[in-house]
Scaffold this active site. Structure first.
Site, mmCIF file in Angstrom:
data_model
loop_
_atom_site.group_PDB
_atom_site.id
_atom_site.type_symbol
_atom_site.label_atom_id
_atom_site.label_comp_id
_atom_site.label_asym_id
_atom_site.label_seq_id
_atom_site.Cartn_x
_atom_site.Cartn_y
_atom_site.Cartn_z
ATOM 1 N N GLU A 20 0.823 -1.208 0.000
ATOM 2 C CA GLU A 20 0.000 0.000 0.000
ATOM 3 C C GLU A 20 0.863 1.267 0.000
ATOM 4 O OE1 GLU A 20 -2.647 -1.742 3.319
ATOM 5 O OE2 GLU A 20 -3.946 -0.473 2.103
ATOM 6 N N GLU B 213 -4.683 -9.607 3.602
ATOM 7 C CA GLU B 213 -5.656 -9.147 4.603
ATOM 8 C C GLU B 213 -6.902 -10.011 4.766
ATOM 9 O OE1 GLU B 213 -3.761 -7.151 2.890
ATOM 10 O OE2 GLU B 213 -3.248 -5.363 4.051
#
Lengths: 251, 247
Positions: B115, B135
């Site tokens: 990210e 995730e």
């Protein structure tokens, strides 16, 4: 072709519910799985049912026989692609053969695409002056990019699975005999993830691409903090710390 | 300026280098790193001497192996956590930097690591890189912009596959799907990024900033609005240039 557990009885489609995923098989192999009124209505009903079925965490879409879906008998769009796209859980397309016209539109409304080597993908209706109308022009451009989408729409060009892989339209190309096991492995793997997190990840991507980056970041954060209220988040983090596989309940 | 524990910030010529510096912990992102990154990004953004930013990481094994999960279960209530997220909007700040930002990626690049890399404009990776967004296997989704920046970078099809499956990919595949822009041998990573930063740094800061805005903001607009934005930015740049030349 898939081993059976609980099989819903429809005439044009088979819906096979397994432990935690479902396999939808377009089942008019004598007619290349071409969409007719019956198949369309059954698909809409099945999608609605599977969306509400908490035991089903992942959906696989495939076709019986050597063709995935050869198109549609119906002149107007049948809403099957829209029904698939409305599934909140991950949908894997196991493209067992050619996906043409509305058949390709079904493929485009799935999230992850596996295809057998040599399968053909195209919008042949454009050569007869007809535009894809079940989301094809929109979803193709969003997945394969503007250039390739326009080329396929302008020319009716047929892509093989390998060519589709090269433009990002297919995630993986497999040999015919490996398709079922690849699709089942992927579905089982996805079904082992946290179901609500999977749904939110899908929503964040799909809805997020329709808004500005700033608005998308808001959506992501809100979904992320909503997940704080789930038992699965605690389970996922504990399992990681304890170096074991998580046991997600979808709560 | 280097009173940081988790980050090193250095300036060289007109390049600002942010180096993640928790190598023993595989540079995992924790609250301290968030706070320090927030300060450093603010400084880089406002420093007129810095034309280009570079994000890289210390240690052999990882650029950043994700977020520090030990902090997750002690998190405040969702409403408080949400409030804190927007009080100190490190990702909004990062993505809002108008200078070119380069990421030098090596080793593990997972979760928050990807990210952070996606908040940059150009990603150069070494051949030992492994990337993934794990995730959903932890009961969560990315929260540092990943669900938004990943599909905007590699397209919906690949983004959904990586986000839903959590699958790890290596350098070759990352390059193929354009998650990284270039792959180089490990020992050339920093030099290659330095050269690119130097080359970019030769250009005018205004031009760089306007080019970044035109592309990144333009892609969130209709084409018509994007063309208007381009024209507005281009005109401003011309006016600035004429004023400079008049002086």
């Amino acid at each position: 072709m898939f081993s059976k557990r609980e099989i819903m009885s429809y005439s044009a489609v088979i819906c096979d519910k397994r432990q935690n995923f479902a396999v939808i098989t377009l089942n008019r192999p004598e007619s290349d799985n071409v969409i007719n009124q019956q198949l369309a209505q059954e698909m809409v009903d099945i999608c609605r049912e599977l969306n509400e079925d908490e035991e089903v965490r992942v959906v696989v879409l495939t076709g019986a026989g050597g063709v995935f879906c050869g198109g549609s008998e119906l002149a107007v769009p049948c809403g099957v692609a829209a029904a698939i796209a409305s599934l909140e859980k991950p949908v894997v397309a196991a493209i067992n053969g050619d996906a043409l016209g509305q058949g390709l539109e079904l493929v485009l409304s799935c999230d992850i695409r596996l295809a057998v080597s040599g399968a053909k993908l195209s919008f042949p209706q454009v050569t007869k002056g007809i535009l894809p109308m079940d989301g094809g022009t929109q979803r193709l451009a969003r997945i394969a990019g503007r250039g390739k989408a326009l080329e396929m729409l302008f020319t009716g060009e047929t892509l093989t699975a390998e060519e589709a892989y090269n433009v990002g339209l297919v995630n993986k190309v497999v040999e015919r005999e490996a398709l079922v096991s690849e699709a089942e492995t992927m579905a089982t793997d996805l079904a082992g993830k946290a179901p609500i997190a999977l749904r939110y990840a899908k929503e964040a991507v799909n809805k997020g691409l329709d808004v500005t980056l700033e608005q998308g970041l808001r959506l992501e954060a809100d979904l992320y903090f909503l997940l704080h209220t789930t038992d699965d988040r605690t389970e996922g983090i504990r399992a990681f710390q304890e170096k074991r596989s998580p046991d997600f309940k979808g709560r | 300026m280097s009173n940081f524990e988790t980050i090193i910030y250095e300036k060289q010529d007109n390049v600002g280098y942010i180096t993640l510096n928790r190598p023993k912990a595989l540079n995992v992102y924790n609250i301290q790193m968030r706070d320090e990154l927030y300060q450093v990004l603010g400084a880089l953004k406002d420093d007129p001497e810095v034309k280009v930013g570079v994000l890289r990481a210390a240690g052999e094994r990882a650029f950043c192996a994700g977020a520090d999960l030990t902090e997750f279960l002690t998190a405040p209530s969702p409403t408080i956590a949400r409030q804190v997220r927007w009080q100190r909007d490190v990702w909004g700040l990062f993505l809002g930097i108008k200078k070119p930002m380069l990421a030098a990626l090596h080793g593990y690049v997972f979760g928050s690591g990807i990210e952070m890399a996606l908040c940059c404009d150009i990603r150069i990776a070494s051949d030992d890189v492994q990337l993934g967004v794990p995730e959903t296997g932890l009961g969560i989704i990315p929260a540092a912009g990943g669900t938004q920046t990943l599909p905007r970078t590699i397209g919906r099809g690949y983004a959904l596959e990586l986000l839903l499956s959590g699958r790890w990919i290596k350098a070759e595949e990352a390059l193929r799907i354009k998650l990284v822009d270039r792959v180089v041998p490990r020992n050339e990573l920093w030099p290659v990024v330095d050269q690119l930063a130097a080359k970019i740094g030769e250009h005018s800061a205004s031009m760089l900033s306007y080019a970044k805005q035109a592309v990144t903001r333009g892609l969130d607009l209709t084409l018509e609005q994007g063309l208007e934005l381009e024209f507005r930015l281009g005109t401003s740049l011309l006016e600035e240039k004429m004023q400079e030349e008049a002086i």
